[in-house]
Write a protein that holds these residues in place. Structure first.
Motif, mmCIF file in Angstrom:
data_model
loop_
_atom_site.group_PDB
_atom_site.id
_atom_site.type_symbol
_atom_site.label_atom_id
_atom_site.label_comp_id
_atom_site.label_asym_id
_atom_site.label_seq_id
_atom_site.Cartn_x
_atom_site.Cartn_y
_atom_site.Cartn_z
ATOM 1 N N LYS A 1 0.819 -1.213 0.000
ATOM 2 C CA LYS A 1 0.000 0.000 0.000
ATOM 3 C C LYS A 1 0.857 1.270 0.000
ATOM 4 O O LYS A 1 0.382 2.326 -0.418
ATOM 5 N N LEU A 2 2.106 1.173 0.441
ATOM 6 C CA LEU A 2 2.967 2.355 0.463
ATOM 7 C C LEU A 2 3.184 2.933 -0.930
ATOM 8 O O LEU A 2 3.534 4.097 -1.077
ATOM 9 N N TYR A 3 2.983 2.119 -1.948
ATOM 10 C CA TYR A 3 3.296 2.533 -3.311
ATOM 11 C C TYR A 3 2.061 2.846 -4.140
ATOM 12 O O TYR A 3 2.159 3.016 -5.351
ATOM 13 N N LEU A 4 0.906 2.949 -3.486
ATOM 14 C CA LEU A 4 -0.290 3.380 -4.199
ATOM 15 C C LEU A 4 -0.127 4.855 -4.584
ATOM 16 O O LEU A 4 0.382 5.654 -3.794
ATOM 17 N N PRO A 5 -0.551 5.227 -5.784
ATOM 18 C CA PRO A 5 -0.316 6.611 -6.252
ATOM 19 C C PRO A 5 -0.834 7.677 -5.293
ATOM 20 O O PRO A 5 -0.138 8.675 -5.051
ATOM 21 N N LEU B 1 0.350 11.860 -1.164
ATOM 22 C CA LEU B 1 0.142 12.365 0.197
ATOM 23 C C LEU B 1 1.469 12.435 0.947
ATOM 24 O O LEU B 1 1.761 13.430 1.616
ATOM 25 N N LYS B 2 2.295 11.417 0.830
ATOM 26 C CA LYS B 2 3.601 11.395 1.493
ATOM 27 C C LYS B 2 4.467 12.563 0.998
ATOM 28 O O LYS B 2 5.149 13.220 1.790
ATOM 29 N N ARG B 3 4.437 12.810 -0.298
ATOM 30 C CA ARG B 3 5.219 13.921 -0.860
ATOM 31 C C ARG B 3 4.761 15.257 -0.276
ATOM 32 O O ARG B 3 5.576 16.115 0.070
ATOM 33 N N LEU B 4 3.449 15.455 -0.140
ATOM 34 C CA LEU B 4 2.922 16.690 0.445
ATOM 35 C C LEU B 4 3.312 16.823 1.911
ATOM 36 O O LEU B 4 3.708 17.906 2.363
ATOM 37 N N ILE B 5 3.205 15.736 2.649
ATOM 38 C CA ILE B 5 3.578 15.769 4.072
ATOM 39 C C ILE B 5 5.052 16.132 4.205
ATOM 40 O O ILE B 5 5.422 17.018 4.980
#
Length: 199
Positions: free
Chosen positions: A127-131, A136-140
């Protein structure tokens, strides 16, 4: 069904059909699965549908195949420990769904066996690699949200129950009496996502 759609079709067969994984030196690491399951007829149907050459209902025979170096386990949690121990004893590297066992003691036994055998082992964190989660990770990480003080997560699947359309997702992993449960089986799927994003 998760083992079929998520792991076989969207992962292993996608890698195979793409010609393998491109390595830094230009070589390609290819994959060719051996399907193992309880129902020979279903396995034969899957193998024919996807051009998989080998399938069996005999895990011991599959583990004896020297060309098969990795054992991937996507079966019900209650059957996982014994199968993984058998694969470790056969010298296979391990990649497994979560949870790896029904108890901490059983999980630690698996970890100790893998360490003693000197094999590479890992647990699925697909799930870590779902688009959407990557975005979201990039924004955080960019500080877009500022300091995050609270998080509310809602996870789910659109599940057809079988009355209107055929059921497309098993429900055993939500039921403790069938080897699943909200805490044992489902929490570990959400936990690694929350830890990776906000932990």
């Amino acid at each position: 069904r998760m083992g079929y759609r998520q792991h076989l079709v969207r992962s292993i067969l996608a890698i195979r059909d793409d010609g393998g994984i491109l390595l830094p030196n230009g070589d390609r690491l290819t994959v060719e699965p051996i399907l193992v399951g309880r129902n020979a007829d279903k396995l034969a149907e899957l193998a024919a549908l996807h051009g998989v050459a080998e399938y069996t209902t005999d895990l011991t025979a599959a583990l004896a195949d020297e060309t098969a170096t990795i054992y991937f386990d996507a079966q019900v949690t209650s059957a996982r420990k014994d199968a993984i121990l058998q694969a470790i004893a056969a010298g296979k590297h391990i990649y497994t769904e979560k949870p790896i066992a029904n108890s901490v003691a059983d999980g630690l036994e698996l970890v100790a066996a893998a360490e003693k055998a000197g094999i590479v082992n890992g647990v699925v964190h697909d799930k870590l690699y779902l688009p959407g989660l990557l975005k979201l990770k990039r924004l955080i990480d960019s500080g877009f949200f500022g300091r995050i003080l609270s998080v509310r997560g809602e996870f789910g699947y659109w599940v057809f129950e079988g009355d209107y359309l055929p059921a497309q997702r098993p429900s055993w992993n939500y039921r403790e009496e069938d080897g699943g449960g909200m805490t044992l089986d489902m929490y570990c799927h959400w936990n690694y996502v929350l830890e990776n994003l906000f932990g």
